[in-house]
Write an enzyme that holds these catalytic residues in place. Structure first.
Site, PDB file in Angstrom:
ATOM      1  N   GLY A  11       0.820  -1.199   0.000  1.00 12.77           N
ATOM      2  CA  GLY A  11       0.000   0.000   0.000  1.00 12.77           C
ATOM      3  C   GLY A  11       0.856   1.252   0.000  1.00 12.77           C
ATOM      4  O   GLY A  11       1.892   1.305   0.651  1.00 12.77           O
ATOM      5  N   ARG A  72       0.898  -5.145  -5.346  1.00 14.98           N
ATOM      6  CA  ARG A  72       1.072  -6.318  -4.498  1.00 14.98           C
ATOM      7  C   ARG A  72       1.418  -7.491  -5.419  1.00 14.98           C
ATOM      8  O   ARG A  72       0.778  -7.686  -6.454  1.00 14.98           O
ATOM      9  CB  ARG A  72      -0.193  -6.601  -3.689  1.00 14.98           C
ATOM     10  CG  ARG A  72      -0.571  -5.397  -2.815  1.00 14.98           C
ATOM     11  CD  ARG A  72      -1.711  -5.715  -1.870  1.00 14.98           C
ATOM     12  NE  ARG A  72      -2.197  -4.513  -1.209  1.00 14.98           N
ATOM     13  CZ  ARG A  72      -1.669  -3.975  -0.131  1.00 14.98           C
ATOM     14  NH1 ARG A  72      -0.602  -4.538   0.410  1.00 14.98           N
ATOM     15  NH2 ARG A  72      -2.168  -2.888   0.414  1.00 14.98           N
ATOM     16  N   ASP A 103       5.200  -4.815   6.279  1.00  8.31           N
ATOM     17  CA  ASP A 103       5.622  -6.139   6.714  1.00  8.31           C
ATOM     18  C   ASP A 103       5.785  -7.117   5.550  1.00  8.31           C
ATOM     19  O   ASP A 103       6.791  -7.823   5.451  1.00  8.31           O
ATOM     20  CB  ASP A 103       4.604  -6.686   7.731  1.00  8.31           C
ATOM     21  CG  ASP A 103       4.980  -8.057   8.244  1.00  8.31           C
ATOM     22  OD1 ASP A 103       5.894  -8.146   9.077  1.00  8.31           O
ATOM     23  OD2 ASP A 103       4.364  -9.060   7.809  1.00  8.31           O
ATOM     24  N   THR A 126       4.215   2.571   5.674  1.00  3.57           N
ATOM     25  CA  THR A 126       2.848   2.065   5.817  1.00  3.57           C
ATOM     26  C   THR A 126       2.081   2.962   6.771  1.00  3.57           C
ATOM     27  O   THR A 126       2.591   3.293   7.847  1.00  3.57           O
ATOM     28  CB  THR A 126       2.830   0.614   6.344  1.00  3.57           C
ATOM     29  OG1 THR A 126       1.505   0.268   6.781  1.00  3.57           O
ATOM     30  CG2 THR A 126       3.779   0.405   7.503  1.00  3.57           C
ATOM     31  N   ASP A 128      -0.393   2.279   8.567  1.00  4.35           N
ATOM     32  CA  ASP A 128      -0.987   1.574   9.710  1.00  4.35           C
ATOM     33  C   ASP A 128      -0.162   1.642  10.987  1.00  4.35           C
ATOM     34  O   ASP A 128      -0.674   1.353  12.074  1.00  4.35           O
ATOM     35  CB  ASP A 128      -1.232   0.099   9.359  1.00  4.35           C
ATOM     36  CG  ASP A 128      -2.347  -0.081   8.347  1.00  4.35           C
ATOM     37  OD1 ASP A 128      -3.195   0.826   8.251  1.00  4.35           O
ATOM     38  OD2 ASP A 128      -2.368  -1.112   7.648  1.00  4.35           O
ATOM     39  N   ASP A 130       2.044  -0.428  11.968  1.00  2.00           N
ATOM     40  CA  ASP A 130       1.860  -1.777  12.503  1.00  2.00           C
ATOM     41  C   ASP A 130       3.147  -2.584  12.612  1.00  2.00           C
ATOM     42  O   ASP A 130       3.115  -3.820  12.681  1.00  2.00           O
ATOM     43  CB  ASP A 130       0.843  -2.550  11.649  1.00  2.00           C
ATOM     44  CG  ASP A 130       1.251  -2.637  10.183  1.00  2.00           C
ATOM     45  OD1 ASP A 130       2.248  -1.982   9.784  1.00  2.00           O
ATOM     46  OD2 ASP A 130       0.567  -3.339   9.417  1.00  2.00           O
ATOM     47  N   ARG A 172      -6.518  -2.817   9.684  1.00  2.00           N
ATOM     48  CA  ARG A 172      -7.113  -4.155   9.730  1.00  2.00           C
ATOM     49  C   ARG A 172      -6.731  -4.909  10.988  1.00  2.00           C
ATOM     50  O   ARG A 172      -7.572  -5.529  11.617  1.00  2.00           O
ATOM     51  CB  ARG A 172      -6.642  -4.939   8.504  1.00  2.00           C
ATOM     52  CG  ARG A 172      -7.704  -4.985   7.421  1.00  2.00           C
ATOM     53  CD  ARG A 172      -7.251  -5.779   6.221  1.00  2.00           C
ATOM     54  NE  ARG A 172      -7.700  -5.098   5.026  1.00  2.00           N
ATOM     55  CZ  ARG A 172      -7.189  -5.303   3.835  1.00  2.00           C
ATOM     56  NH1 ARG A 172      -6.189  -6.142   3.688  1.00  2.00           N
ATOM     57  NH2 ARG A 172      -7.663  -4.678   2.796  1.00  2.00           N
ATOM     58  N   GLY A 186     -10.513  14.398  20.122  1.00  2.00           N
ATOM     59  CA  GLY A 186     -11.454  14.518  21.219  1.00  2.00           C
ATOM     60  C   GLY A 186     -12.628  13.558  21.111  1.00  2.00           C
ATOM     61  O   GLY A 186     -13.695  13.806  21.689  1.00  2.00           O
ATOM     62  N   GLU A 188     -15.083  10.512  21.830  1.00  2.76           N
ATOM     63  CA  GLU A 188     -15.500   9.957  23.114  1.00  2.76           C
ATOM     64  C   GLU A 188     -15.177   8.467  23.230  1.00  2.76           C
ATOM     65  O   GLU A 188     -14.913   7.960  24.321  1.00  2.76           O
ATOM     66  CB  GLU A 188     -17.007  10.169  23.316  1.00  2.76           C
ATOM     67  CG  GLU A 188     -17.413  11.593  23.659  1.00  2.76           C
ATOM     68  CD  GLU A 188     -17.361  12.515  22.449  1.00  2.76           C
ATOM     69  OE1 GLU A 188     -17.039  13.706  22.646  1.00  2.76           O
ATOM     70  OE2 GLU A 188     -17.625  12.060  21.319  1.00  2.76           O
ATOM     71  N   HIS A 250      -9.908   5.685   1.293  1.00  5.38           N
ATOM     72  CA  HIS A 250      -8.547   5.758   0.770  1.00  5.38           C
ATOM     73  C   HIS A 250      -7.952   7.150   0.750  1.00  5.38           C
ATOM     74  O   HIS A 250      -6.761   7.301   0.415  1.00  5.38           O
ATOM     75  CB  HIS A 250      -8.501   5.144  -0.633  1.00  5.38           C
ATOM     76  CG  HIS A 250      -8.488   3.650  -0.617  1.00  5.38           C
ATOM     77  ND1 HIS A 250      -9.631   2.903  -0.446  1.00  5.38           N
ATOM     78  CD2 HIS A 250      -7.462   2.757  -0.697  1.00  5.38           C
ATOM     79  CE1 HIS A 250      -9.318   1.610  -0.447  1.00  5.38           C
ATOM     80  NE2 HIS A 250      -8.015   1.502  -0.589  1.00  5.38           N
TER      81      HIS A 250
END
Length: 320
Positions: A11, A72, A103, A126, A128, A130, A172, A186, A188, A250
């Site tokens: 991505g 990919r 990754d 990336t 994310d 992650d 994900r 902010g 909740e 996106h």
């Protein structure tokens, strides 16, 4: 090392172009040649590449996406695909490879190093966030700021109509975008893949906020936990308040990179080339406690991402 290859994979993320620029110009500074490989590992297998010069990377530091484009590539997971990739590198005399991605991209680089002895350096690109070994990945800061802009605008209209807004962000398997966007906007409530939610508790918290004088609520959900639409339906069945859902989608991937991401790109790209120049491969670069680091790629991809429960508890304390 006199000639290196460079690709972006998986991505796209804001800051990839800035990292491409840093890699190319650092390499040229050290007298190295750079070949830009188009469409990630697919381009490496198909031998789609071009030499990159100083002017090849002019006017891209502020641009989102990736000049080299990305894809990919499932073929890279196979031995046949890897062998094709190695033959391409050998054909062009490319001695080392810089891979900008996440990754999955790092696992491809790891295979080239482990199985074929190709020195590779990974740059974490990336949105994310992650990857456990680095505090921040390239593109994460910009993506969160994009989410913030949308949530700020949604809060205006939700407050006007006294509604609840459920906002879906990317993530994900990792809830960092939801966590950081939720705290800084902010919101909740946040819903992340790492923590199961309790609808009764959420309704109780919303009722309490309304009793304390709030006229609207923002709930940020990570896509890996539940979709905004499905969560909004569940919530509407359990409350009398008007609920609306929004999927940011996106646009989180695009846009001009923030200062933080441009700075990371410059430092990551420079570090990657310096490592290859010194004949060092099988590494990934990152940032930890505000220091640019490098780590063994095998160790880095084997680390499981840890959720920041302390930040999550912070949100619980300050959100209402």
């Amino acid at each position: 090392m006199k000639r290196i290859g460079l690709l972006t994979s998986g991505g796209d993320a804001p800051g990839m172009n800035a990292a491409i620029r840093a890699v190319v110009r650092t390499a040229i500074y050290f007298g190295m040649e750079v070949y830009g490989i188009e469409r990630g590992y697919a381009g490496l297998i198909e031998d789609t590449m071009m030499p990159m010069e100083m002017r090849s990377v002019s006017d891209i530091v502020q641009r989102g996406g990736t000049k080299l484009r990305t894809a990919r590539c499932l073929e890279m997971l196979t031995q046949d695909g890897q062998k094709k990739a190695v033959k391409t590198l050998e054909r062009h005399g490319i001695e080392g490879l810089v891979v900008i991605g996440g990754d999955g991209s790092f696992r491809g680089a790891k295979a080239l190093t482990e199985n074929y002895g190709i020195p590779t350096i990974g740059i974490p690109g990336t949105i994310d966030n992650d990857l456990e070994y680095t505090d921040y990945t390239l593109g994460f800061d910009t993506a969160v700021n994009t989410c913030l802009e949308v949530i700020n605008k949604l809060r205006d209209t939700m407050n006007s109509h006294e509604r609840i807004s459920v906002v879906e962000v990317m993530g994900r398997h990792c809830g960092d975008i939801a966590l950081y966007a939720g705290i800084t906007s902010g919101a909740e409530i946040i819903i992340v893949p790492e923590i199961a939610y309790d609808m009764d508790d959420i309704v109780m918290r919303i009722n309490r906020s309304r009793a304390n004088g709030k006229h609207s609520n923002i709930i940020v959900v990570a896509e890996g936990a539940i979709s905004a639409e499905d969560f909004a339906k569940q919530l509407q069945e359990n409350t009398t308040y008007s609920v609306r859902s929004t999927n940011i989608g996106h646009i989180q991937r695009g846009g001009s990179p923030s200062m933080a991401d441009r700075m990371l790109a410059a430092q990551f790209g420079n570090k990657a080339v310096r490592l290859l120049k010194d004949g060092i491969g099988n590494r990934v670069v990152g940032i930890h406690r505000n220091e640019i680091i490098d780590m063994d790629i095998i160790e880095a991809v084997s680390m499981k991402k840890k959720f920041n429960y302390e930040l999550y508890e912070t949100l619980q304390m300050i959100s209402m």
